[in-house]
Design a protein around this motif. Structure first.
Motif, PDB file in Angstrom:
ATOM      1  N   ASP A  25       0.854  -1.194   0.000  1.00  0.00           N
ATOM      2  CA  ASP A  25       0.000   0.000   0.000  1.00  0.00           C
ATOM      3  C   ASP A  25       0.888   1.242   0.000  1.00  0.00           C
ATOM      4  O   ASP A  25       1.308   1.718   1.051  1.00  0.00           O
ATOM      5  N   PRO A  26       1.207   1.767  -1.181  1.00  0.00           N
ATOM      6  CA  PRO A  26       2.098   2.926  -1.279  1.00  0.00           C
ATOM      7  C   PRO A  26       1.518   4.202  -0.680  1.00  0.00           C
ATOM      8  O   PRO A  26       2.230   5.188  -0.506  1.00  0.00           O
ATOM      9  N   SER A  27       0.232   4.180  -0.348  1.00  0.00           N
ATOM     10  CA  SER A  27      -0.397   5.386   0.202  1.00  0.00           C
ATOM     11  C   SER A  27      -0.096   5.574   1.686  1.00  0.00           C
ATOM     12  O   SER A  27      -0.270   6.669   2.223  1.00  0.00           O
ATOM     13  N   VAL A  28       0.350   4.508   2.351  1.00  0.00           N
ATOM     14  CA  VAL A  28       0.647   4.616   3.785  1.00  0.00           C
ATOM     15  C   VAL A  28       2.119   4.945   3.993  1.00  0.00           C
ATOM     16  O   VAL A  28       2.930   4.881   3.071  1.00  0.00           O
ATOM     17  N   ASP A  29       2.454   5.295   5.218  1.00  0.00           N
ATOM     18  CA  ASP A  29       3.844   5.564   5.587  1.00  0.00           C
ATOM     19  C   ASP A  29       4.711   4.372   5.213  1.00  0.00           C
ATOM     20  O   ASP A  29       4.304   3.218   5.400  1.00  0.00           O
ATOM     21  N   ASN A  33       4.260   0.277   5.617  1.00  0.00           N
ATOM     22  CA  ASN A  33       4.175  -0.584   4.436  1.00  0.00           C
ATOM     23  C   ASN A  33       5.170  -1.736   4.534  1.00  0.00           C
ATOM     24  O   ASN A  33       4.836  -2.898   4.270  1.00  0.00           O
TER      25      ASN A  33
END
Length: 237
Positions: A25-29, A33
């Motif tokens: 999940d590249p959207s999280v820190d 990840n």
């Protein structure tokens, strides 16, 4: 799902296969990840980054580096080095460390990097041993020192720097001079007449028959040696 050793030594094809079904999940820190991916592989954060980072086949697998959340190989290596030099057998157990050292001969770049990282890593561990006096740390530290020399990672430059440091307590703890001798880096006679070598270390050299009685007598003629060293040497006359 995959062991630290398997990930460390995996081929490029095996790495691609391992990460094919990994959920990222590249959207999280990026720390979260990596933690998530590590959990999927049944590893911890440091094990994942170190095994991948010290794997010689990862350099050109940019898709995997991106999956982990790193912008580049260089950024990943920076994180790997940070984790490797600041861990005292907590997230990276001694078995993991020995695996890294045993795999290093396959790649000159990794070997050179390890040689650069050894001094700060050992300094960090020695500080923790000093603070905690943890017998587990001490046991693992001894194993690590032995592996560094026996695997050929330690060279003359590394040994010289260790000798010049005021760390006689730790060299003696790990019988490091014996490892240097066995590795052919220095002859025993070099150590015996060095001021930087502690009396306890010199005692060990004598007890291991690395030092002759004539050398002991010769050393005793030096009026500048410490009272502690003189007292120790006189036991062997």
């Amino acid at each position: 799902m995959i062991s630290f050793t398997e990930l460390l030594t995996a081929s490029d094809a095996e790495l691609v296969k391992t990460f094919y079904n990994v959920k990222s999940d590249p959207s999280v820190d990026f720390i979260k990840n990596i933690n998530s991916i590590a959990e999927q592989l049944e590893l911890n954060h440091s094990q994942l980054v170190s095994a991948i980072g010290f794997n010689k086949n990862i350099r050109d697998l940019t898709d995997i580096i991106t999956v982990l959340g790193f912008k580049s190989y260089k950024v990943m290596i920076y994180r790997r080095n940070e984790l490797f030099t600041t861990d005292t057998y907590q997230q990276l157990g001694i078995d993991n460390i020995l695996d890294i050292y045993s795999a290093r001969l396959e790649d000159e770049e990794i070997l050179d990097t390890l040689r650069e990282l050894l001094q700060p890593r050992l300094q960090h561990i020695e500080a923790d041993i000093e603070k905690t006096d943890d017998p587990g740390y001490t046991f693992s530290y001894r194993m690590e020192i032995h592996s560094i020399y026996q695997s050929g990672i330690a060279d003359k430059s590394f040994a010289e720097e260790r000798i010049q440091k005021d760390i006689g307590k730790f060299r003696h703890m790990a019988s490091e001079l014996s490892e240097m001798i066995n590795a052919g880096i220095f002859p025993p006679s070099n150590f015996f007449f060095m001021e930087s070598i502690s009396p306890d270390e010199k005692r060990e050299l004598i007890q291991q028959d690395h030092v002759s009685s004539d050398m002991v007598k010769n050393r005793l003629q030096n009026a500048k040696i410490s009272a502690e060293e003189r007292e120790m040497l006189e036991e062997f006359v």
